[in-house]
Write a protein that holds these residues in place. Structure first.
Motif, PDB file in Angstrom:
ATOM      1  N   ALA A 176      22.336 -99.662 -56.003  1.00 60.20           N
ATOM      2  CA  ALA A 176      22.269 -98.950 -54.732  1.00 60.20           C
ATOM      3  C   ALA A 176      21.164 -97.903 -54.758  1.00 60.20           C
ATOM      4  CB  ALA A 176      23.620 -98.301 -54.429  1.00 60.20           C
ATOM      5  N   PRO A 187      20.864 -92.544 -51.414  1.00 66.07           N
ATOM      6  CA  PRO A 187      21.921 -93.554 -51.548  1.00 66.07           C
ATOM      7  C   PRO A 187      23.136 -93.300 -50.663  1.00 66.07           C
ATOM      8  CG  PRO A 187      21.036 -93.008 -53.704  1.00 66.07           C
ATOM      9  CD  PRO A 187      20.396 -92.050 -52.728  1.00 66.07           C
ATOM     10  N   VAL A 188      23.496 -92.043 -50.477  1.00 63.92           N
ATOM     11  CA  VAL A 188      24.639 -91.735 -49.616  1.00 63.92           C
ATOM     12  C   VAL A 188      24.332 -92.118 -48.168  1.00 63.92           C
ATOM     13  CG1 VAL A 188      26.098 -89.900 -48.689  1.00 63.92           C
ATOM     14  CG2 VAL A 188      25.473 -89.897 -51.123  1.00 63.92           C
ATOM     15  N   CYS A 191      24.535 -95.839 -47.740  1.00 59.67           N
ATOM     16  CA  CYS A 191      25.925 -96.276 -47.627  1.00 59.67           C
ATOM     17  C   CYS A 191      26.461 -96.040 -46.221  1.00 59.67           C
ATOM     18  CB  CYS A 191      26.778 -95.539 -48.663  1.00 59.67           C
ATOM     19  SG  CYS A 191      28.483 -96.126 -48.767  1.00 59.67           S
ATOM     20  N   ARG A 192      26.082 -94.909 -45.619  1.00 57.52           N
ATOM     21  CA  ARG A 192      26.529 -94.629 -44.249  1.00 57.52           C
ATOM     22  C   ARG A 192      25.953 -95.639 -43.262  1.00 57.52           C
ATOM     23  NH1 ARG A 192      25.357 -88.145 -44.749  1.00 57.52           N
ATOM     24  NH2 ARG A 192      27.344 -87.568 -45.761  1.00 57.52           N
ATOM     25  N   PHE A 194      25.127 -98.744 -43.919  1.00 62.78           N
ATOM     26  CA  PHE A 194      25.854-100.006 -44.098  1.00 62.78           C
ATOM     27  C   PHE A 194      27.237 -99.935 -43.467  1.00 62.78           C
ATOM     28  CE2 PHE A 194      22.963-101.404 -47.643  1.00 62.78           C
ATOM     29  CZ  PHE A 194      22.698-102.665 -47.128  1.00 62.78           C
ATOM     30  N   CYS A 195      27.914 -98.814 -43.657  1.00 64.29           N
ATOM     31  CA  CYS A 195      29.258 -98.665 -43.084  1.00 64.29           C
ATOM     32  C   CYS A 195      29.223 -98.727 -41.563  1.00 64.29           C
ATOM     33  CB  CYS A 195      29.880 -97.357 -43.548  1.00 64.29           C
ATOM     34  SG  CYS A 195      30.427 -97.365 -45.272  1.00 64.29           S
ATOM     35  N   ARG A 200      31.501-101.826 -44.158  1.00 65.41           N
ATOM     36  CA  ARG A 200      31.581-101.928 -45.617  1.00 65.41           C
ATOM     37  C   ARG A 200      30.450-101.137 -46.231  1.00 65.41           C
ATOM     38  NH1 ARG A 200      33.623-107.348 -47.406  1.00 65.41           N
ATOM     39  NH2 ARG A 200      31.895-107.372 -48.854  1.00 65.41           N
ATOM     40  N   GLY A 201      30.688-100.570 -47.419  1.00 62.49           N
ATOM     41  CA  GLY A 201      29.670 -99.779 -48.083  1.00 62.49           C
ATOM     42  C   GLY A 201      28.595-100.616 -48.746  1.00 62.49           C
ATOM     43  N   THR A 202      27.675 -99.939 -49.445  1.00 68.10           N
ATOM     44  CA  THR A 202      26.545-100.620 -50.074  1.00 68.10           C
ATOM     45  C   THR A 202      27.004-101.641 -51.107  1.00 68.10           C
ATOM     46  OG1 THR A 202      25.202 -98.619 -49.789  1.00 68.10           O
ATOM     47  CG2 THR A 202      24.386-100.277 -51.311  1.00 68.10           C
ATOM     48  N   ASN A 205      28.478-104.779 -49.582  1.00 68.02           N
ATOM     49  CA  ASN A 205      27.455-105.620 -48.952  1.00 68.02           C
ATOM     50  C   ASN A 205      26.596-106.326 -49.996  1.00 68.02           C
ATOM     51  OD1 ASN A 205      27.186-105.507 -45.810  1.00 68.02           O
ATOM     52  ND2 ASN A 205      27.844-103.461 -46.428  1.00 68.02           N
TER      53      ASN A 205
END
Length: 262
Positions: A176, A187-188, A191-192, A194-195, A200-202, A205
């Motif tokens: 990630a 990275p955070v 993840c947001r 993707f969510c 779903r998070g990184t 996925n």
């Protein structure tokens, strides 16, 4: 093997409480003139190429694609030179009407070239057989409610350049952090993103896209250990866990479906 035999028995009986699950193999070059079906259906092109002509336009369904078709659609079908194999779930009119009214399903013909959506459908069927879920209208609604939204979510990811680039990193086994650096975000924040797009998070996925690549290689007949190493998994056991998490089935069961052994 027990589960595979049970799945075959269900196909043979063709009884899904008013729904019909069937597996069909078509000879190379099979051509079916314009025709229509009285029932709506969701079909998986397990192997080969399944081309259709609807309203003057052609649509191709390559291996591992999903075809969603309302009742009464006139279409002409042709199989590729290597023949093809499909799995279809036919739905009674009452179920089609309910899904159309409550979920917007079957409003049009849909050809989705998405191996992960295919895996989700196969996995749900396998889990349903394994747990003896009652195959009634409510079960069908849960089935569609789980699978239908994936179509839009997969499109959303493919249309977002940052997410598409991040997935390309993850598909090759990248982390990630590496993916976030490639697209220039934290990275955070990745993840947001993707969510927001997929729910779903990184990591989830990345697992999905690796399973997608692995399914394509399974269809090509590659050895399981080779598929695992080439698709970013630590080893074959890691790949098997990812397949079960995403589809409810092991790579061996899915390969058996692709090769027509069940």
């Amino acid at each position: 093997m027990f589960l595979e035999k049970r799945l075959l028995a269900e196909w043979s009986r063709g009884a899904f409480a008013g729904m019909r699950l069937s597996a069909t193999r078509y000879a190379p070059g099979t051509l079916m003139p314009p025709h229509a079906h009285a029932t709506a259906s969701v079909s998986l092109v397990v192997r080969g190429v399944f081309s259709e002509r609807i309203d003057g336009s052609g649509r191709a369904g390559p291996g591992l694609s999903v075809i969603v078709k309302p009742a009464g659609v006139v279409h002409e079908t042709q199989c590729g030179n290597g023949g093809c194999q499909t799995i279809s779930l036919e739905l009674p009119g009452r179920v089609e009407s309910q899904l159309r009214a409550r979920h917007g399903a079957f409003a049009r013909v849909g050809h989705e070239d998405d191996p992960v959506l295919t895996a989700a459908l196969v996995g749900l069927w396998l889990r349903a057989l394994e747990s003896d879920i009652v195959r009634d209208d409510a079960w069908m609604e849960r089935w569609w409610g789980s699978c239908g939204p994936r179509i839009g979510r997969e499109r959303a990811v493919r249309s977002d350049r940052r997410l598409a680039r991040a997935l390309a990193v993850g598909a090759c086994g990248g982390s990630a952090a590496e993916a976030a650096a490639r697209v220039g975000v934290h990275p955070v924040h990745l993840c947001r993103l993707f969510c927001a797009a997929t729910g779903r998070g990184t990591a989830a996925n990345f697992r999905r896209v690796r399973v997608r690549r692995a399914m394509e290689q399974l269809a090509d007949g590659d050895a399981l250990a080779s598929v695992a190493s080439g698709c970013g998994f630590a080893d074959q056991a890691h790949m098997t866990r990812a397949f079960v998490a995403e589809t409810g089935a092991t790579p061996g069961v899915l390969r058996a479906l692709m090769e027509g052994r069940v």
